[in-house]
Motif scaffolding. Structure first.
Motif, mmCIF file in Angstrom:
data_model
loop_
_atom_site.group_PDB
_atom_site.id
_atom_site.type_symbol
_atom_site.label_atom_id
_atom_site.label_comp_id
_atom_site.label_asym_id
_atom_site.label_seq_id
_atom_site.Cartn_x
_atom_site.Cartn_y
_atom_site.Cartn_z
ATOM 1 N N HIS A 137 0.825 -1.209 0.000
ATOM 2 C CA HIS A 137 0.000 0.000 0.000
ATOM 3 C C HIS A 137 0.863 1.264 0.000
ATOM 4 O O HIS A 137 0.559 2.234 -0.707
ATOM 5 C CB HIS A 137 -0.943 0.001 1.205
ATOM 6 N N VAL A 138 1.943 1.247 0.770
ATOM 7 C CA VAL A 138 2.859 2.393 0.806
ATOM 8 C C VAL A 138 3.449 2.630 -0.586
ATOM 9 O O VAL A 138 3.550 3.774 -1.045
ATOM 10 C CB VAL A 138 3.961 2.178 1.867
ATOM 11 N N ASN A 139 3.802 1.565 -1.284
ATOM 12 C CA ASN A 139 4.345 1.708 -2.636
ATOM 13 C C ASN A 139 3.322 2.296 -3.596
ATOM 14 O O ASN A 139 3.669 3.113 -4.460
ATOM 15 C CB ASN A 139 4.858 0.364 -3.150
ATOM 16 N N GLN A 140 2.067 1.877 -3.468
ATOM 17 C CA GLN A 140 1.011 2.430 -4.323
ATOM 18 C C GLN A 140 0.833 3.925 -4.055
ATOM 19 O O GLN A 140 0.711 4.720 -4.986
ATOM 20 C CB GLN A 140 -0.313 1.691 -4.091
ATOM 21 N N LEU A 141 0.824 4.303 -2.784
ATOM 22 C CA LEU A 141 0.679 5.718 -2.426
ATOM 23 C C LEU A 141 1.904 6.523 -2.866
ATOM 24 O O LEU A 141 1.764 7.646 -3.353
ATOM 25 C CB LEU A 141 0.449 5.861 -0.918
ATOM 26 N N SER A 142 3.072 5.946 -2.710
ATOM 27 C CA SER A 142 4.309 6.630 -3.120
ATOM 28 C C SER A 142 4.368 6.822 -4.631
ATOM 29 O O SER A 142 4.799 7.875 -5.114
ATOM 30 C CB SER A 142 5.530 5.845 -2.658
ATOM 31 N N ALA A 143 3.934 5.826 -5.373
ATOM 32 C CA ALA A 143 3.965 5.910 -6.835
ATOM 33 C C ALA A 143 3.109 7.058 -7.352
ATOM 34 O O ALA A 143 3.396 7.627 -8.417
ATOM 35 C CB ALA A 143 3.505 4.588 -7.452
ATOM 36 N N GLN A 144 2.071 7.415 -6.609
ATOM 37 C CA GLN A 144 1.181 8.497 -7.040
ATOM 38 C C GLN A 144 1.463 9.813 -6.313
ATOM 39 O O GLN A 144 0.710 10.772 -6.438
ATOM 40 C CB GLN A 144 -0.278 8.078 -6.833
ATOM 41 N N GLY A 145 2.530 9.842 -5.524
ATOM 42 C CA GLY A 145 2.933 11.086 -4.872
ATOM 43 C C GLY A 145 2.227 11.409 -3.573
ATOM 44 O O GLY A 145 2.410 12.493 -3.022
ATOM 45 N N TRP A 146 1.426 10.485 -3.055
ATOM 46 C CA TRP A 146 0.724 10.739 -1.790
ATOM 47 C C TRP A 146 1.616 10.493 -0.582
ATOM 48 O O TRP A 146 1.355 11.002 0.508
ATOM 49 C CB TRP A 146 -0.553 9.912 -1.697
ATOM 50 N N LEU A 147 2.661 9.713 -0.741
ATOM 51 C CA LEU A 147 3.665 9.483 0.298
ATOM 52 C C LEU A 147 5.041 9.660 -0.330
ATOM 53 O O LEU A 147 5.211 9.439 -1.536
ATOM 54 C CB LEU A 147 3.585 8.054 0.860
ATOM 55 N N ALA A 148 6.007 10.005 0.505
ATOM 56 C CA ALA A 148 7.396 10.117 0.036
ATOM 57 C C ALA A 148 8.326 9.713 1.164
ATOM 58 O O ALA A 148 8.052 10.002 2.333
ATOM 59 C CB ALA A 148 7.694 11.551 -0.408
ATOM 60 N N ALA A 149 9.399 9.036 0.798
ATOM 61 C CA ALA A 149 10.420 8.711 1.783
ATOM 62 C C ALA A 149 11.157 10.004 2.118
ATOM 63 O O ALA A 149 11.503 10.773 1.237
ATOM 64 C CB ALA A 149 11.380 7.669 1.227
ATOM 65 N N HIS A 150 11.371 10.249 3.412
ATOM 66 C CA HIS A 150 12.098 11.463 3.786
ATOM 67 C C HIS A 150 13.341 11.145 4.604
ATOM 68 O O HIS A 150 14.150 12.016 4.855
ATOM 69 C CB HIS A 150 11.189 12.452 4.524
ATOM 70 N N ALA A 151 13.476 9.925 5.009
ATOM 71 C CA ALA A 151 14.671 9.445 5.703
ATOM 72 C C ALA A 151 14.679 7.933 5.503
ATOM 73 O O ALA A 151 13.731 7.361 4.950
ATOM 74 C CB ALA A 151 14.631 9.805 7.179
ATOM 75 N N ARG A 152 15.712 7.300 5.958
ATOM 76 C CA ARG A 152 15.809 5.866 5.754
ATOM 77 C C ARG A 152 14.591 5.143 6.326
ATOM 78 O O ARG A 152 14.345 5.168 7.529
ATOM 79 C CB ARG A 152 17.083 5.348 6.406
ATOM 80 N N SER A 153 13.815 4.540 5.450
ATOM 81 C CA SER A 153 12.624 3.764 5.811
ATOM 82 C C SER A 153 11.577 4.569 6.567
ATOM 83 O O SER A 153 10.795 4.014 7.330
ATOM 84 C CB SER A 153 13.015 2.528 6.617
ATOM 85 N N ARG A 154 11.554 5.865 6.364
ATOM 86 C CA ARG A 154 10.551 6.729 6.993
ATOM 87 C C ARG A 154 9.778 7.453 5.892
ATOM 88 O O ARG A 154 10.350 7.896 4.909
ATOM 89 C CB ARG A 154 11.195 7.734 7.934
ATOM 90 N N TYR A 155 8.490 7.582 6.118
ATOM 91 C CA TYR A 155 7.615 8.183 5.122
ATOM 92 C C TYR A 155 6.874 9.366 5.700
ATOM 93 O O TYR A 155 6.656 9.448 6.905
ATOM 94 C CB TYR A 155 6.609 7.142 4.604
ATOM 95 N N ARG A 156 6.471 10.253 4.799
ATOM 96 C CA ARG A 156 5.632 11.383 5.168
ATOM 97 C C ARG A 156 4.750 11.731 3.976
ATOM 98 O O ARG A 156 5.042 11.360 2.828
ATOM 99 C CB ARG A 156 6.461 12.586 5.575
ATOM 100 N N VAL A 157 3.689 12.440 4.249
ATOM 101 C CA VAL A 157 2.878 12.994 3.173
ATOM 102 C C VAL A 157 3.613 14.257 2.737
ATOM 103 O O VAL A 157 3.902 15.125 3.570
ATOM 104 C CB VAL A 157 1.447 13.324 3.656
ATOM 105 N N PRO A 158 3.960 14.384 1.450
ATOM 106 C CA PRO A 158 4.664 15.590 1.006
ATOM 107 C C PRO A 158 3.851 16.840 1.364
ATOM 108 O O PRO A 158 2.620 16.847 1.216
ATOM 109 C CB PRO A 158 4.764 15.417 -0.517
ATOM 110 N N PRO A 159 4.512 17.886 1.839
ATOM 111 C CA PRO A 159 3.782 19.088 2.253
ATOM 112 C C PRO A 159 2.798 19.616 1.207
ATOM 113 O O PRO A 159 1.695 20.045 1.549
ATOM 114 C CB PRO A 159 4.901 20.106 2.522
ATOM 115 N N ALA A 160 3.165 19.553 -0.068
ATOM 116 C CA ALA A 160 2.276 20.062 -1.120
ATOM 117 C C ALA A 160 1.078 19.153 -1.364
ATOM 118 O O ALA A 160 0.189 19.489 -2.148
ATOM 119 C CB ALA A 160 3.042 20.257 -2.424
#
Length: 176
Positions: A137-160
């Motif tokens: 699920h994280v990969n699906q969200l990341s592929a569409q820009g809803w999540l992004a890795a911001h540190a090693r194995s850590r994710y966040r919703v991009p501010p924009a």
């Protein structure tokens, strides 16, 4: 066609400049009134402002300010002229919207906005499957820009993407 492209590019550049200014600016001392308590008796104060600024064919805008349980603060606004929205092909938006069309993915985004950053912590907090399933699920969200890795194995919703995500949820709530 070129003028529409030029107008869209100019609008995107203006939005980017505004985002930079908002991120650099200190928080306002006097926040905007709550939506249920406008400073004016005009119930349609936002709509009337848009109507005055963008006469026919109009525009669709969204804006917001949000603080998260994790202590982050976001401010954002974006809009497009109605004519442009009605002229473009909507099919390319399907994958981005589809990524949000899963309850587990929405729970992941909510948890990440709440401060949960790792897949292991998400799996534990959500109890919605194994780490491998959460990674899917994280990969699906990341592929569409809803999540992004911001540190090693850590994710966040991009501010924009925070305010647009909340705007989509607001639209989905509709008249509910």
């Amino acid at each position: 066609m070129s003028s529409n492209h030029d107008r869209l590019q100019a609008l995107e550049e203006r939005v980017a400049a505004l985002e930079e200014r908002l991120l650099a600016a200190p928080p306002a001392e006097h926040p905007a009134p709550a939506p249920d308590r406008p400073e004016t008796d005009d119930v349609f104060w936002v709509l009337n402002g848009i109507r005055n600024r963008y006469p026919d064919p109009g525009a669709v805008l969204f804006a917001g300010t949000a603080g998260t349980p994790a202590g982050e603060r976001y401010e954002y606004q974006y809009g497009l002229e109605t004519g442009h929205l009605l002229d473009v092909d909507w099919a390319p938006f399907a994958e981005s919207l589809a990524a949000l069309g899963n309850p587990v993915r929405l729970s992941i985004l909510r948890a990440v906005l709440g401060g949960t950053e790792t897949v292991a912590a998400l799996a534990e907090e959500l109890g919605a499957g194994t780490a491998g399933q959460i990674y899917h699920h994280v990969n699906q969200l990341s592929a569409q820009g809803w999540l992004a890795a911001h540190a090693r194995s850590r994710y966040r919703v991009p501010p924009a993407r925070v305010i647009p995500l909340l705007a989509i949820l607001t639209a989905a709530a509709g008249g509910n």
